[in-house]
Write an enzyme that holds these catalytic residues in place. Structure first.
Site, PDB file in Angstrom:
ATOM      1  N   HIS A  25       0.885  -1.186   0.000  1.00 25.32           N
ATOM      2  CA  HIS A  25       0.000   0.000   0.000  1.00 25.32           C
ATOM      3  C   HIS A  25       0.914   1.225   0.000  1.00 25.32           C
ATOM      4  O   HIS A  25       1.695   1.408  -0.916  1.00 25.32           O
ATOM      5  CB  HIS A  25      -0.899  -0.102   1.240  1.00 25.32           C
ATOM      6  CG  HIS A  25      -2.048   0.857   1.291  1.00 25.32           C
ATOM      7  ND1 HIS A  25      -2.403   1.695   0.267  1.00 25.32           N
ATOM      8  CD2 HIS A  25      -2.943   1.112   2.282  1.00 25.32           C
ATOM      9  CE1 HIS A  25      -3.464   2.409   0.626  1.00 25.32           C
ATOM     10  NE2 HIS A  25      -3.805   2.078   1.851  1.00 25.32           N
ATOM     11  N   HIS A  85      -2.373  -1.984  -9.863  1.00 23.24           N
ATOM     12  CA  HIS A  85      -3.324  -1.416  -8.906  1.00 23.24           C
ATOM     13  C   HIS A  85      -4.588  -2.255  -8.918  1.00 23.24           C
ATOM     14  O   HIS A  85      -4.984  -2.760  -9.976  1.00 23.24           O
ATOM     15  CB  HIS A  85      -3.663   0.038  -9.299  1.00 23.24           C
ATOM     16  CG  HIS A  85      -4.216   0.831  -8.169  1.00 23.24           C
ATOM     17  ND1 HIS A  85      -5.536   0.790  -7.825  1.00 23.24           N
ATOM     18  CD2 HIS A  85      -3.612   1.656  -7.288  1.00 23.24           C
ATOM     19  CE1 HIS A  85      -5.717   1.581  -6.779  1.00 23.24           C
ATOM     20  NE2 HIS A  85      -4.573   2.115  -6.426  1.00 23.24           N
ATOM     21  N   ASP A 128       2.732   5.679  -6.747  1.00 25.91           N
ATOM     22  CA  ASP A 128       4.008   5.564  -6.037  1.00 25.91           C
ATOM     23  C   ASP A 128       5.217   5.477  -6.950  1.00 25.91           C
ATOM     24  O   ASP A 128       6.354   5.536  -6.486  1.00 25.91           O
ATOM     25  CB  ASP A 128       3.984   4.313  -5.133  1.00 25.91           C
ATOM     26  CG  ASP A 128       3.056   4.504  -3.969  1.00 25.91           C
ATOM     27  OD1 ASP A 128       3.017   5.627  -3.450  1.00 25.91           O
ATOM     28  OD2 ASP A 128       2.360   3.559  -3.589  1.00 25.91           O
TER      29      ASP A 128
END
Ligand code: CMC
Length: 430
Positions: A270, A309, A365
């Site tokens: 995460h 994702h 990210d």
């Protein structure tokens, strides 16, 4: 009353059931009536990791993962990123509408009034080893706020709820900055409410001890940090937000619920992924070695961090904005050579059938760590920055849950696979 319905035939009994469809969903509880006999418990939905289960109705964040769309309260993320500020977006996410100027002024004032933390919180931070991870420190100090603000337990009082929001949004940068300064062995730097939210955070992190009268943040870097906060402010029912809702559903104060969210965010799958991305880019080290790394990913030896994702099966719109912002930041700071490695990694991955067929694209990210590093953050702080911003989303989702009459204490069912009715075996006979 829903006009659409689903007809289910139970092949075990031959019975037929009509189940209403509402908003593209059927209620799992409507399956309970499907039974083979009077003493049968009834059918349940089995959905480990909640891959196809809507846990709530929410009006906060919309994502179309197939088309790469993200909206907060109906406003596309790229418009907010370009034209808004983090605290304005925070108001929007919490209240549902963009603020008027007086509303925004009051919101910013109330939050800045709560930047300061109780002196005793510093003692908690002092107690950690110098090498304690700042996420661990943040998690603990946010949990500790529960003991500092006993009034926070009156969660059904709107004024009390509002106050905890000011407190938490205000204090998160202070707790994060104090954790950072502790890990560097530096004295804490108190907040400066005259600065912007991001600017004050930068001052608490980087103001030189002794001598420096007032910290003036570089406007480009301040804007970049504010932008990163906007992009991370909410993302509907992800792992940490769901954790906040689950813990919040037993009705503790919001500090307990947000601490749970921080714990969930810490994990490498995460929020911890941005830290892992940078480690991966460093390990690869050179554009020439990207291809070898891709081969390792395809052999299943490692994951390509910052890719893939649960919801996005297209380019994460936040990654595209961050990639652009990286160039603005690097114009001020020196260029990060790892950017070339990242771009090459993205180029090769997006033309490789392994990633294309699985719809694996860069996520938020993938590029954020590069900017954070250019801004001067050590890798351990990356997820902390994510947590500072996501606090807004957690609180908005928590508040929405409390007002949702359909919600109850979260309590999933299980499919039991263990032994039953065994007789205790004395130690000597085992
Ligand atoms: N690298 C290589 N293969 C991958 C990756 C990856 N990053 N992500 C997914 N896959 C493969 C996976 O092995 C599976 O292959 P197969 O069908 O052959 O078994 C397929 O793609 C589907 O993946 P999944 O594991 O079923 O997908 P998921 O929805 O359970 O996991 C994820 C989503 C984000 C946990 C995963 O993509 C991942 O671990 N990515 C790397 C970590 C990361 O970047 N996380 C940040 C997420 S965005 C920020 C946030 O929300 O916190």
């Amino acid at each position: 009353m829903p006009t659409e319905s689903l007809t289910i035939t139970d092949n075990r009994t031959g019975k037929t059931y009509v189940v209403p469809i509402d908003g593209g969903t059927v209620k799992a509880m409507d399956l309970r009536q499907i039974r083979t006999s009077e003493d049968d418990f009834g059918l349940m939905a089995y959905d480990p990791a909640f891959q196809n289960t809507a846990s709530c109705r929410s009006a906060i964040t919309f994502i179309d993962g197939e088309r790469g769309i993200l909206e907060y309260r109906g406003y596309p993320i790229d418009q907010l990123a370009e034209r808004s500020s983090f605290l304005e977006v925070a108001y929007l996410i919490v209240h549902g509408e963009l603020p008027t100027q007086p509303q925004l002024d009051d919101w910013c004032f109330q939050i800045s009034e709560h930047y300061i933390i109780h002196e005793n919180i510093k003692k908690f931070i002092d107690g950690f080893h110098h090498d304690a991870h700042p996420m661990g420190m943040l998690l603990s100090t946010v949990g500790a706020l529960s003991a500092f603000y006993p009034d926070a337990k009156h969660i059904f009082d709107p004024a009390t709820r509002q106050k905890q929001m000011y407190r938490l949004i205000g204090k998160m940068p202070t707790l994060a900055a104090f954790a950072y300064r502790h890990s560097r062995g530096l004295p804490y730097e108190y907040p400066d409410p005259r600065l912007s939210y991001a600017g004050n955070f930068m001052a608490m992190l980087w103001k030189r001890t002794g001598g420096e009268e007032r910290y003036t943040p570089n406007p480009v870097l301040e804007k970049a940090l504010d932008l990163l906060f906007i992009l991370h402010a909410d993302h509907e029912q992800n792992c940490s937000t769901s954790s906040v809702r689950v813990v919040g559903s037993s009705q503790p104060d919001p500090y307990c619920a947000v601490a749970a969210g921080i714990g969930a965010l810490f994990g490498p799958l995460h929020g911890g992924a941005n830290e892992e991305v940078l480690k991966m880019l460093r390990e690869i080290g050179d554009k020439e070695k990207v291809y070898d790394h891709i081969k390792r990913v395809k052999r299943g030896e490692v994951k390509l961090m910052g890719f893939g994702h649960r919801i996005y099966k297209n380019y994460d719109p936040r990654a595209a904005i961050i990639k652009q912002a990286a160039h603005d930041v690097f114009a001020v700071t020196r260029t990060n050579p790892l950017l070339d490695v990242a771009i090459e990694l993205e180029r090769i991955a997006l033309s490789d059938d392994y990633f294309v067929s699985r719809k694996l694209y860069p996520n938020v990210d993938f590029y954020s760590g590069l900017i954070y590093e250019a801004l001067g953050f050590p890798v351990e702080m990356f997820t902390v920055l994510f947590a500072v911003a996501r606090t807004v989303g957690w609180l908005a989702q928590w508040q929405e849950m409390l007002g949702d009459k359909e919600q109850k204490i979260a309590r999933p069912r299980q499919v039991f696979t263990g032994h039953r009715g065994r007789t205790y075996v004395p130690m000597a006979e085992r």
